[in-house]
Design a protein around this motif. Structure first.
Motif, PDB file in Angstrom:
ATOM      1  N   GLN A  68       1.766 -12.837  -8.676  1.00 40.68           N
ATOM      2  CA  GLN A  68       2.905 -12.091  -9.211  1.00 40.68           C
ATOM      3  C   GLN A  68       2.522 -11.295 -10.443  1.00 40.68           C
ATOM      4  O   GLN A  68       2.894 -10.123 -10.585  1.00 40.68           O
ATOM      5  CB  GLN A  68       4.053 -13.054  -9.549  1.00 40.68           C
ATOM      6  CG  GLN A  68       5.268 -12.348 -10.145  1.00 40.68           C
ATOM      7  CD  GLN A  68       6.435 -13.294 -10.338  1.00 40.68           C
ATOM      8  OE1 GLN A  68       6.824 -14.023  -9.428  1.00 40.68           O
ATOM      9  NE2 GLN A  68       7.013 -13.287 -11.526  1.00 40.68           N
ATOM     10  N   ASN A  69       1.769 -11.895 -11.344  1.00 41.98           N
ATOM     11  CA  ASN A  69       1.404 -11.187 -12.575  1.00 41.98           C
ATOM     12  C   ASN A  69       0.406 -10.077 -12.329  1.00 41.98           C
ATOM     13  O   ASN A  69       0.500  -9.005 -12.958  1.00 41.98           O
ATOM     14  CB  ASN A  69       0.861 -12.182 -13.607  1.00 41.98           C
ATOM     15  CG  ASN A  69       1.962 -12.963 -14.298  1.00 41.98           C
ATOM     16  OD1 ASN A  69       2.649 -12.448 -15.167  1.00 41.98           O
ATOM     17  ND2 ASN A  69       2.142 -14.201 -13.894  1.00 41.98           N
ATOM     18  N   LEU A  70      -0.545 -10.277 -11.436  1.00 45.19           N
ATOM     19  CA  LEU A  70      -1.508  -9.216 -11.155  1.00 45.19           C
ATOM     20  C   LEU A  70      -0.846  -8.032 -10.452  1.00 45.19           C
ATOM     21  O   LEU A  70      -1.142  -6.869 -10.766  1.00 45.19           O
ATOM     22  CB  LEU A  70      -2.656  -9.765 -10.311  1.00 45.19           C
ATOM     23  CG  LEU A  70      -3.606 -10.745 -11.015  1.00 45.19           C
ATOM     24  CD1 LEU A  70      -4.699 -11.209 -10.055  1.00 45.19           C
ATOM     25  CD2 LEU A  70      -4.231 -10.117 -12.258  1.00 45.19           C
ATOM     26  N   VAL A  71       0.053  -8.303  -9.524  1.00 41.37           N
ATOM     27  CA  VAL A  71       0.757  -7.212  -8.834  1.00 41.37           C
ATOM     28  C   VAL A  71       1.635  -6.453  -9.815  1.00 41.37           C
ATOM     29  O   VAL A  71       1.649  -5.209  -9.838  1.00 41.37           O
ATOM     30  CB  VAL A  71       1.595  -7.765  -7.664  1.00 41.37           C
ATOM     31  CG1 VAL A  71       2.487  -6.672  -7.082  1.00 41.37           C
ATOM     32  CG2 VAL A  71       0.684  -8.323  -6.574  1.00 41.37           C
ATOM     33  N   ALA A  72       2.384  -7.184 -10.661  1.00 42.25           N
ATOM     34  CA  ALA A  72       3.241  -6.525 -11.651  1.00 42.25           C
ATOM     35  C   ALA A  72       2.417  -5.703 -12.629  1.00 42.25           C
ATOM     36  O   ALA A  72       2.811  -4.596 -13.023  1.00 42.25           O
ATOM     37  CB  ALA A  72       4.078  -7.565 -12.398  1.00 42.25           C
ATOM     38  N   MET A  73       1.252  -6.213 -13.011  1.00 43.51           N
ATOM     39  CA  MET A  73       0.381  -5.485 -13.932  1.00 43.51           C
ATOM     40  C   MET A  73      -0.065  -4.158 -13.321  1.00 43.51           C
ATOM     41  O   MET A  73      -0.081  -3.117 -14.003  1.00 43.51           O
ATOM     42  CB  MET A  73      -0.839  -6.342 -14.280  1.00 43.51           C
ATOM     43  CG  MET A  73      -1.820  -5.682 -15.237  1.00 43.51           C
ATOM     44  SD  MET A  73      -3.361  -6.614 -15.378  1.00 43.51           S
ATOM     45  CE  MET A  73      -4.055  -6.391 -13.745  1.00 43.51           C
ATOM     46  N   CYS A  74      -0.401  -4.183 -12.050  1.00 46.89           N
ATOM     47  CA  CYS A  74      -0.829  -2.944 -11.390  1.00 46.89           C
ATOM     48  C   CYS A  74       0.311  -1.926 -11.319  1.00 46.89           C
ATOM     49  O   CYS A  74       0.093  -0.723 -11.487  1.00 46.89           O
ATOM     50  CB  CYS A  74      -1.357  -3.258  -9.991  1.00 46.89           C
ATOM     51  SG  CYS A  74      -2.934  -4.159  -9.986  1.00 46.89           S
ATOM     52  N   PHE A  75       1.528  -2.392 -11.096  1.00 43.69           N
ATOM     53  CA  PHE A  75       2.659  -1.468 -11.049  1.00 43.69           C
ATOM     54  C   PHE A  75       3.041  -0.957 -12.438  1.00 43.69           C
ATOM     55  O   PHE A  75       3.544   0.157 -12.566  1.00 43.69           O
ATOM     56  CB  PHE A  75       3.862  -2.123 -10.367  1.00 43.69           C
ATOM     57  CG  PHE A  75       3.846  -1.980  -8.876  1.00 43.69           C
ATOM     58  CD1 PHE A  75       4.220  -0.787  -8.283  1.00 43.69           C
ATOM     59  CD2 PHE A  75       3.424  -3.024  -8.068  1.00 43.69           C
ATOM     60  CE1 PHE A  75       4.196  -0.634  -6.903  1.00 43.69           C
ATOM     61  CE2 PHE A  75       3.392  -2.888  -6.690  1.00 43.69           C
ATOM     62  CZ  PHE A  75       3.778  -1.689  -6.097  1.00 43.69           C
ATOM     63  N   VAL A  76       2.812  -1.764 -13.465  1.00 44.32           N
ATOM     64  CA  VAL A  76       3.017  -1.277 -14.834  1.00 44.32           C
ATOM     65  C   VAL A  76       2.067  -0.114 -15.102  1.00 44.32           C
ATOM     66  O   VAL A  76       2.443   0.900 -15.707  1.00 44.32           O
ATOM     67  CB  VAL A  76       2.805  -2.409 -15.865  1.00 44.32           C
ATOM     68  CG1 VAL A  76       2.677  -1.841 -17.278  1.00 44.32           C
ATOM     69  CG2 VAL A  76       3.971  -3.390 -15.816  1.00 44.32           C
ATOM     70  N   TRP A  77       0.842  -0.245 -14.627  1.00 39.89           N
ATOM     71  CA  TRP A  77      -0.118   0.851 -14.776  1.00 39.89           C
ATOM     72  C   TRP A  77       0.317   2.071 -13.967  1.00 39.89           C
ATOM     73  O   TRP A  77       0.290   3.207 -14.449  1.00 39.89           O
ATOM     74  CB  TRP A  77      -1.506   0.386 -14.333  1.00 39.89           C
ATOM     75  CG  TRP A  77      -2.468   1.493 -14.048  1.00 39.89           C
ATOM     76  CD1 TRP A  77      -2.949   1.880 -12.839  1.00 39.89           C
ATOM     77  CD2 TRP A  77      -3.050   2.392 -15.000  1.00 39.89           C
ATOM     78  NE1 TRP A  77      -3.794   2.947 -12.957  1.00 39.89           N
ATOM     79  CE2 TRP A  77      -3.885   3.285 -14.283  1.00 39.89           C
ATOM     80  CE3 TRP A  77      -2.965   2.530 -16.371  1.00 39.89           C
ATOM     81  CZ2 TRP A  77      -4.604   4.296 -14.894  1.00 39.89           C
ATOM     82  CZ3 TRP A  77      -3.685   3.534 -16.993  1.00 39.89           C
ATOM     83  CH2 TRP A  77      -4.499   4.404 -16.260  1.00 39.89           C
ATOM     84  N   LYS A  78       0.748   1.820 -12.730  1.00 39.91           N
ATOM     85  CA  LYS A  78       1.104   2.929 -11.850  1.00 39.91           C
ATOM     86  C   LYS A  78       2.339   3.675 -12.340  1.00 39.91           C
ATOM     87  O   LYS A  78       2.369   4.910 -12.346  1.00 39.91           O
ATOM     88  CB  LYS A  78       1.341   2.398 -10.432  1.00 39.91           C
ATOM     89  CG  LYS A  78       1.679   3.480  -9.417  1.00 39.91           C
ATOM     90  CD  LYS A  78       1.846   2.888  -8.027  1.00 39.91           C
ATOM     91  CE  LYS A  78       2.183   3.984  -7.002  1.00 39.91           C
ATOM     92  NZ  LYS A  78       2.356   3.420  -5.642  1.00 39.91           N
ATOM     93  N   ARG A  79       3.377   2.948 -12.784  1.00 36.72           N
ATOM     94  CA  ARG A  79       4.644   3.578 -13.144  1.00 36.72           C
ATOM     95  C   ARG A  79       4.715   4.009 -14.612  1.00 36.72           C
ATOM     96  O   ARG A  79       5.344   5.013 -14.935  1.00 36.72           O
ATOM     97  CB  ARG A  79       5.803   2.616 -12.853  1.00 36.72           C
ATOM     98  CG  ARG A  79       5.972   2.276 -11.386  1.00 36.72           C
ATOM     99  CD  ARG A  79       6.371   3.505 -10.561  1.00 36.72           C
ATOM    100  NE  ARG A  79       6.467   3.218  -9.144  1.00 36.72           N
ATOM    101  CZ  ARG A  79       7.547   2.768  -8.536  1.00 36.72           C
ATOM    102  NH1 ARG A  79       8.642   2.513  -9.240  1.00 36.72           N
ATOM    103  NH2 ARG A  79       7.544   2.545  -7.240  1.00 36.72           N
ATOM    104  N   LEU A  80       4.090   3.234 -15.504  1.00 34.34           N
ATOM    105  CA  LEU A  80       4.220   3.509 -16.938  1.00 34.34           C
ATOM    106  C   LEU A  80       2.926   4.007 -17.584  1.00 34.34           C
ATOM    107  O   LEU A  80       2.951   4.469 -18.728  1.00 34.34           O
ATOM    108  CB  LEU A  80       4.693   2.248 -17.675  1.00 34.34           C
ATOM    109  CG  LEU A  80       6.036   1.656 -17.221  1.00 34.34           C
ATOM    110  CD1 LEU A  80       6.309   0.354 -17.962  1.00 34.34           C
ATOM    111  CD2 LEU A  80       7.165   2.656 -17.444  1.00 34.34           C
ATOM    112  N   GLY A  81       1.807   3.865 -16.863  1.00 34.07           N
ATOM    113  CA  GLY A  81       0.536   4.281 -17.442  1.00 34.07           C
ATOM    114  C   GLY A  81       0.021   3.330 -18.495  1.00 34.07           C
ATOM    115  O   GLY A  81      -0.764   3.711 -19.358  1.00 34.07           O
ATOM    116  N   ILE A  82       0.447   2.063 -18.431  1.00 33.26           N
ATOM    117  CA  ILE A  82       0.055   1.059 -19.428  1.00 33.26           C
ATOM    118  C   ILE A  82      -0.794  -0.015 -18.746  1.00 33.26           C
ATOM    119  O   ILE A  82      -0.384  -0.606 -17.749  1.00 33.26           O
ATOM    120  CB  ILE A  82       1.298   0.415 -20.074  1.00 33.26           C
ATOM    121  CG1 ILE A  82       2.118   1.466 -20.829  1.00 33.26           C
ATOM    122  CG2 ILE A  82       0.900  -0.724 -21.012  1.00 33.26           C
ATOM    123  CD1 ILE A  82       3.436   0.950 -21.346  1.00 33.26           C
TER     124      ILE A  82
END
Length: 457
Positions: free
Chosen positions: A423-437
């Protein structure tokens, strides 16, 4: 200056100024709460053994589930909208909206737990569960109200006060009541745990009510007769946001409630007690992340609302770096001497050493990725975070059904670790994809491979 060095310097800067003071106060409050939750399990373990811990884990999971259903995401909606403008006189209106809806549902939860307590004991084959659920049922309204007040205080930048209104403080007071009762009546029954928890929940909720009143008296609008402008947020918007947060909370429901109930159904009370004790100790590794999550989300919401994405990225990365540094000592202890740590609970708990090592490594991933869930939820991506959490926790429940029958409590630990990591790794990747962080301390491998974030393209 390299990005890693900037994060290091920024992490040190977090420990100074207003943010540093907030972290220090919240750290102390969270320490009290975390130690309270652990202390209650230690008391139950020493008085009633692994079986008592297993029965308590089932009762507490049912209370947590009732609280999640009763709040319907209102606590996080409070944190979001109060946090956007915490000086507004409308914050009490938001609190009233949340309380009026949640407490009605909590009364229904009282009836369900009370009337079904015998059925739960029969289904899980846990002797004494019915007696514990009597007090737990009475705790539901106060428990729900405490979490609503916690969301409110996070929004008004009082995270330390917020921390003292959640599980840990209730557990600390309950543990004191159990010890007092056992000191007067030697050889008591497990039912005393439920009554102690119920009384503690009401005392904490009353203390929170007093804190709200004292805070309101300090606000300039409290005694002002000036006309107040209409609120930017409507009741319809507030409830829509709460429903989105509730959907995210359903993932927590699956992990904290359904996961424990499935484990309790497939395991004996002794085996569940071993799993619960290792899970609770593992939470000490994620302790600093819990502190950060009590402070940062309202700031995430405010920075995103203002369009200040560079500041949002710095804060998110600095928080993750600080969390890894401060979590490392407890991680090393759990990996090196798990038998000694679990020995605090009494005889028979050292058998959970392999479970603790597995959960500790999973908590390291949880800490290192930072506040990815709140980054998505506080920036308008609640639905995305809901979907991530629901899918990952559904897979985690499936892992429980697959792994527990052949592996017992070890399978439960592996299932929990799977959820935390994925869950945390998937969410981290989407934070990068959507927010650039990119929240992980260190270089971003996706960026090094030439992958571009949609937010930065």
């Amino acid at each position: 200056m390299s990005r890693i060095r900037r994060v290091y310097i920024g992490g040190a800067a977090l420990l100074r100024g207003e943010m540093g003071r907030a972290l220090a106060r919240t750290f102390i409050a969270r320490a009290i709460a975390a130690l309270g939750a652990l202390a209650l399990l230690l008391v139950v373990g020493r008085l009633f053994g692994p079986t008592g811990v297993g029965v308590f884990a089932l009762a507490q999971s049912l209370l947590i589930g009732a609280g999640i259903l009763a709040r319907t995401g209102m606590d996080n909606a409070l944190m979001r909208y109060v946090g956007q403008d915490h000086d507004s006189p409308h914050v009490l209106m938001y609190l009233r909206w949340a309380v009026s809806r949640s407490l009605l549902i909590s009364l229904l939860m009282v009836v369900v737990l009370w009337s079904s307590r015998g059925l739960f004991e029969e289904v899980f084959g846990a002797d004494g569960l019915s007696a514990v659920l009597v007090g737990m049922a009475l705790a539901v309204p106060a428990y729900t109200f405490g979490f609503l007040l916690s969301g409110f205080f996070k929004g008004v930048r009082m995270p330390a006060t917020a921390c003292l209104l959640e599980n840990g403080s209730v557990a600390l007071v309950a543990g004191a009541f159990v010890l007092l009762w056992e000191g007067i009546n030697e050889g008591g029954q497990t039912g005393v745990i439920g009554y102690a928890y119920g009384l503690a929940a009401w005392l904490v909720a009353l203390q929170g009510t007093l804190q709200v009143w004292l805070w309101c008296r300090r606000q300039s609008w409290w005694s002002s007769a000036d006309e107040v402008a209409p609120a930017e947020v409507t009741l319809t918007q507030f409830r829509a946001s709460s429903r989105a947060f509730f959907a995210v909370n359903l993932a927590g429901f699956m992990q904290q409630v359904l996961g424990v109930l499935v484990a309790g159904w497939l395991l004996s009370s002794d085996e569940l007690g071993l799993f619960k004790s290792s899970q609770q100790v593992g939470l000490l590794i994620a302790f600093i992340l819990i502190v950060i999550n009590a402070i940062f989300p309202p700031r995430f919401a405010a920075m995103h609302h203002q369009g200040n994405m560079p500041a949002l990225e710095r804060l998110a990365r600095q928080g993750a770096f600080l969390a890894v540094v401060l979590a490392s000592p407890m991680l090393l202890v759990c990996l090196a001497v798990p038998e000694w740590v679990l020995g605090w609970f009494g005889e028979g708990f050292s058998e959970a050493a392999p479970l603790l090592r597995i959960i500790a490594l999973a908590q390291l991933v949880n800490v290192a990725t930072g506040s990815v869930g709140f980054l998505l939820s506080m920036t308008g991506h609640e639905v995305l975070m809901r979907n991530i959490a629901l899918v990952c926790n559904a897979l985690g429940l499936l892992a429980f059904f697959v792994l527990i029958p052949p592996l017992g409590e070890l399978g439960a630990a592996l299932g929990l670790a799977f959820v935390l990591v994925v869950q945390n790794l998937v969410a981290m990747c989407f934070v990068w994809k959507r927010l650039g962080i990119w929240t992980l301390p260190g270089p971003n491998p996706l960026e090094l491979m030439g992958k571009r974030s949609a937010a930065k393209s």
